[in-house]
Motif scaffolding. Structure first.
Motif, PDB file in Angstrom:
ATOM      1  N   MET A   1       0.845  -1.190   0.000  1.00 16.87           N
ATOM      2  CA  MET A   1       0.000   0.000   0.000  1.00 16.87           C
ATOM      3  C   MET A   1       0.883   1.243   0.000  1.00 16.87           C
ATOM      4  SD  MET A   1      -3.213   0.625   2.478  1.00 16.87           S
ATOM      5  CE  MET A   1      -3.116   2.030   3.549  1.00 16.87           C
ATOM      6  N   GLY A   2       0.647   2.136  -0.943  1.00 20.47           N
ATOM      7  CA  GLY A   2       1.511   3.283  -1.101  1.00 20.47           C
ATOM      8  C   GLY A   2       1.304   4.352  -0.035  1.00 20.47           C
ATOM      9  N   ALA A   3       0.055   4.603   0.334  1.00 23.28           N
ATOM     10  CA  ALA A   3      -0.233   5.670   1.288  1.00 23.28           C
ATOM     11  C   ALA A   3       0.128   5.236   2.701  1.00 23.28           C
ATOM     12  CB  ALA A   3      -1.705   6.045   1.211  1.00 23.28           C
ATOM     13  N   SER A   4       0.684   6.180   3.449  1.00 28.22           N
ATOM     14  CA  SER A   4       1.010   5.836   4.834  1.00 28.22           C
ATOM     15  C   SER A   4      -0.270   5.913   5.662  1.00 28.22           C
ATOM     16  CB  SER A   4       2.065   6.794   5.374  1.00 28.22           C
ATOM     17  OG  SER A   4       1.589   8.119   5.312  1.00 28.22           O
ATOM     18  N   LYS A   5      -0.336   5.047   6.650  1.00 31.11           N
ATOM     19  CA  LYS A   5      -1.540   5.022   7.498  1.00 31.11           C
ATOM     20  C   LYS A   5      -1.542   6.220   8.434  1.00 31.11           C
ATOM     21  CE  LYS A   5      -2.965   0.466   7.021  1.00 31.11           C
ATOM     22  NZ  LYS A   5      -4.034  -0.382   7.379  1.00 31.11           N
ATOM     23  N   THR A   6      -2.728   6.747   8.641  1.00 33.41           N
ATOM     24  CA  THR A   6      -2.874   7.850   9.588  1.00 33.41           C
ATOM     25  C   THR A   6      -3.206   7.266  10.955  1.00 33.41           C
ATOM     26  OG1 THR A   6      -5.236   8.076   9.178  1.00 33.41           O
ATOM     27  CG2 THR A   6      -3.769   9.370   7.759  1.00 33.41           C
ATOM     28  N   ASN A   7      -3.146   8.103  11.970  1.00 29.75           N
ATOM     29  CA  ASN A   7      -3.498   7.676  13.315  1.00 29.75           C
ATOM     30  C   ASN A   7      -4.929   7.118  13.333  1.00 29.75           C
ATOM     31  OD1 ASN A   7      -2.860   7.336  16.042  1.00 29.75           O
ATOM     32  ND2 ASN A   7      -3.861   9.249  16.588  1.00 29.75           N
ATOM     33  N   ALA A   8      -5.842   7.780  12.629  1.00 32.75           N
ATOM     34  CA  ALA A   8      -7.237   7.320  12.577  1.00 32.75           C
ATOM     35  C   ALA A   8      -7.307   5.899  12.017  1.00 32.75           C
ATOM     36  CB  ALA A   8      -8.076   8.274  11.729  1.00 32.75           C
ATOM     37  N   MET A   9      -6.543   5.622  10.975  1.00 22.72           N
ATOM     38  CA  MET A   9      -6.542   4.278  10.372  1.00 22.72           C
ATOM     39  C   MET A   9      -5.947   3.244  11.319  1.00 22.72           C
ATOM     40  SD  MET A   9      -5.351   5.134   6.528  1.00 22.72           S
ATOM     41  CE  MET A   9      -6.100   6.501   5.658  1.00 22.72           C
ATOM     42  N   ARG A  10      -4.886   3.618  12.026  1.00 19.29           N
ATOM     43  CA  ARG A  10      -4.279   2.679  12.986  1.00 19.29           C
ATOM     44  C   ARG A  10      -5.271   2.320  14.096  1.00 19.29           C
ATOM     45  NH1 ARG A  10       0.371   5.508  11.403  1.00 19.29           N
ATOM     46  NH2 ARG A  10       0.075   7.169  12.903  1.00 19.29           N
ATOM     47  N   ILE A  11      -6.049   3.300  14.551  1.00 23.62           N
ATOM     48  CA  ILE A  11      -7.056   3.043  15.584  1.00 23.62           C
ATOM     49  C   ILE A  11      -8.114   2.069  15.046  1.00 23.62           C
ATOM     50  CG2 ILE A  11      -8.976   4.124  16.853  1.00 23.62           C
ATOM     51  CD1 ILE A  11      -7.008   6.555  17.216  1.00 23.62           C
ATOM     52  N   LEU A  12      -8.584   2.296  13.827  1.00 19.80           N
ATOM     53  CA  LEU A  12      -9.576   1.390  13.228  1.00 19.80           C
ATOM     54  C   LEU A  12      -8.987  -0.015  13.068  1.00 19.80           C
ATOM     55  CD1 LEU A  12     -11.070   3.834  10.590  1.00 19.80           C
ATOM     56  CD2 LEU A  12     -12.245   2.933  12.606  1.00 19.80           C
ATOM     57  N   ASP A  13      -7.746  -0.096  12.643  1.00 19.91           N
ATOM     58  CA  ASP A  13      -7.074  -1.407  12.516  1.00 19.91           C
ATOM     59  C   ASP A  13      -7.019  -2.113  13.867  1.00 19.91           C
ATOM     60  OD1 ASP A  13      -6.635  -1.055   9.803  1.00 19.91           O
ATOM     61  OD2 ASP A  13      -4.551  -0.394  10.042  1.00 19.91           O
ATOM     62  N   ASN A  14      -6.626  -1.376  14.897  1.00 21.21           N
ATOM     63  CA  ASN A  14      -6.509  -1.969  16.240  1.00 21.21           C
ATOM     64  C   ASN A  14      -7.840  -2.474  16.760  1.00 21.21           C
ATOM     65  OD1 ASN A  14      -3.787  -1.478  16.288  1.00 21.21           O
ATOM     66  ND2 ASN A  14      -3.941   0.402  17.475  1.00 21.21           N
ATOM     67  N   LYS A  15      -8.907  -1.782  16.410  1.00 20.78           N
ATOM     68  CA  LYS A  15     -10.245  -2.191  16.862  1.00 20.78           C
ATOM     69  C   LYS A  15     -10.884  -3.180  15.883  1.00 20.78           C
ATOM     70  CE  LYS A  15     -11.317   1.899  19.624  1.00 20.78           C
ATOM     71  NZ  LYS A  15     -11.452   1.294  20.935  1.00 20.78           N
ATOM     72  N   ARG A  16     -10.133  -3.578  14.872  1.00 21.00           N
ATOM     73  CA  ARG A  16     -10.594  -4.509  13.847  1.00 21.00           C
ATOM     74  C   ARG A  16     -11.898  -4.047  13.190  1.00 21.00           C
ATOM     75  NH1 ARG A  16      -7.476  -7.514  17.103  1.00 21.00           N
ATOM     76  NH2 ARG A  16      -6.207  -9.151  16.177  1.00 21.00           N
ATOM     77  N   ILE A  17     -11.948  -2.752  12.895  1.00 20.03           N
ATOM     78  CA  ILE A  17     -13.106  -2.177  12.207  1.00 20.03           C
ATOM     79  C   ILE A  17     -12.746  -2.025  10.735  1.00 20.03           C
ATOM     80  CG2 ILE A  17     -14.509  -0.090  11.964  1.00 20.03           C
ATOM     81  CD1 ILE A  17     -14.398   0.177  15.019  1.00 20.03           C
ATOM     82  N   GLU A  18     -13.600  -2.579   9.887  1.00 16.06           N
ATOM     83  CA  GLU A  18     -13.377  -2.497   8.444  1.00 16.06           C
ATOM     84  C   GLU A  18     -13.646  -1.085   7.954  1.00 16.06           C
ATOM     85  OE1 GLU A  18     -15.067  -5.177   5.489  1.00 16.06           O
ATOM     86  OE2 GLU A  18     -15.022  -6.731   7.040  1.00 16.06           O
ATOM     87  N   TYR A  19     -12.774  -0.614   7.098  1.00 18.53           N
ATOM     88  CA  TYR A  19     -12.981   0.711   6.510  1.00 18.53           C
ATOM     89  C   TYR A  19     -12.338   0.731   5.136  1.00 18.53           C
ATOM     90  CZ  TYR A  19      -8.091   1.492   7.740  1.00 18.53           C
ATOM     91  OH  TYR A  19      -6.739   1.384   7.837  1.00 18.53           O
ATOM     92  N   GLY A  20     -12.742   1.693   4.347  1.00 14.45           N
ATOM     93  CA  GLY A  20     -12.114   1.916   3.054  1.00 14.45           C
ATOM     94  C   GLY A  20     -11.368   3.230   3.115  1.00 14.45           C
ATOM     95  N   MET A  21     -10.409   3.393   2.238  1.00 11.66           N
ATOM     96  CA  MET A  21      -9.670   4.638   2.174  1.00 11.66           C
ATOM     97  C   MET A  21      -9.839   5.236   0.792  1.00 11.66           C
ATOM     98  SD  MET A  21      -5.689   5.486   2.411  1.00 11.66           S
ATOM     99  CE  MET A  21      -5.592   5.961   0.700  1.00 11.66           C
ATOM    100  N   MET A  22     -10.067   6.519   0.718  1.00 17.03           N
ATOM    101  CA  MET A  22     -10.164   7.215  -0.561  1.00 17.03           C
ATOM    102  C   MET A  22      -9.204   8.390  -0.521  1.00 17.03           C
ATOM    103  SD  MET A  22     -14.265   7.266  -1.181  1.00 17.03           S
ATOM    104  CE  MET A  22     -14.224   7.148  -2.956  1.00 17.03           C
ATOM    105  N   SER A  23      -8.523   8.598  -1.625  1.00 12.05           N
ATOM    106  CA  SER A  23      -7.601   9.732  -1.711  1.00 12.05           C
ATOM    107  C   SER A  23      -8.111  10.710  -2.753  1.00 12.05           C
ATOM    108  CB  SER A  23      -6.212   9.258  -2.144  1.00 12.05           C
ATOM    109  OG  SER A  23      -5.699   8.363  -1.196  1.00 12.05           O
TER     110      SER A  23
END
Length: 158
Positions: A1-23
């Motif tokens: 994955m080219g984009a670096s993860k943001t703090n918000a994304m790391r929190i969602l990952d830690n809570k195992r919440i599925e999300y999509g990312m759009m740039s």
């Protein structure tokens, strides 16, 4: 994955919440919500902006509303149980949230402030909020947004 993860994304990952990312390309400087919705090809009623308010130096409140709408400060104060609230000055945003204007995610602020989302989100299958930096949006289910932010749903818009 080219984009670096943001703090918000790391929190969602830690809570195992599925999300999509759009740039989106923000080099033109146009980062208002309606333009962002247009750039990512999503209806403005599904793209939400994060507004930070206060009722004194120590108490902040976060309101998440559709980008094409305006926060009703009276409704917002009622939802928060405050007599009166006002918008936080843009210059203070990073100090309190860790985010800058145009990249302020309701997920992963420096502290967990009382958070409210407009009741219209309940009718949607997905909502889109800032990913925590300009040019990045997160797509997730409203129920999972409520879970990760501990937000309450309320009537917030004019």
């Amino acid at each position: 994955m080219g984009a670096s993860k943001t703090n918000a994304m790391r929190i969602l990952d830690n809570k195992r919440i599925e999300y999509g990312m759009m740039s989106y390309d923000a080099r033109d400087g146009k980062i208002d919500g309606i333009t962002v919705a247009d750039k990512i090809g999503k209806a403005p009623e599904t793209v939400f902006k994060t507004l930070v308010t206060h009722n004194g130096p120590q108490q902040l409140y976060v309101f998440v509303i559709p980008v094409a709408t305006e926060l009703d400060l009276k409704k917002a104060a009622k939802a928060a149980g405050a007599k009166k609230i006002e918008m936080l000055a843009v210059k203070d945003l990073q100090k309190y949230t860790g985010y800058i204007r145009g990249g302020c995610s309701p997920i992963g602020m420096k502290k967990q402030y009382p958070t409210f989302i407009d009741e219209s989100a309940a009718n949607l299958t997905e909502i889109i909020v800032s990913g925590g930096k300009i040019g990045t949006q997160i797509v997730l289910k409203p129920s999972e947004f409520l879970e990760v932010t501990q937000a309450e749903s309320a009537a917030l818009i004019k």
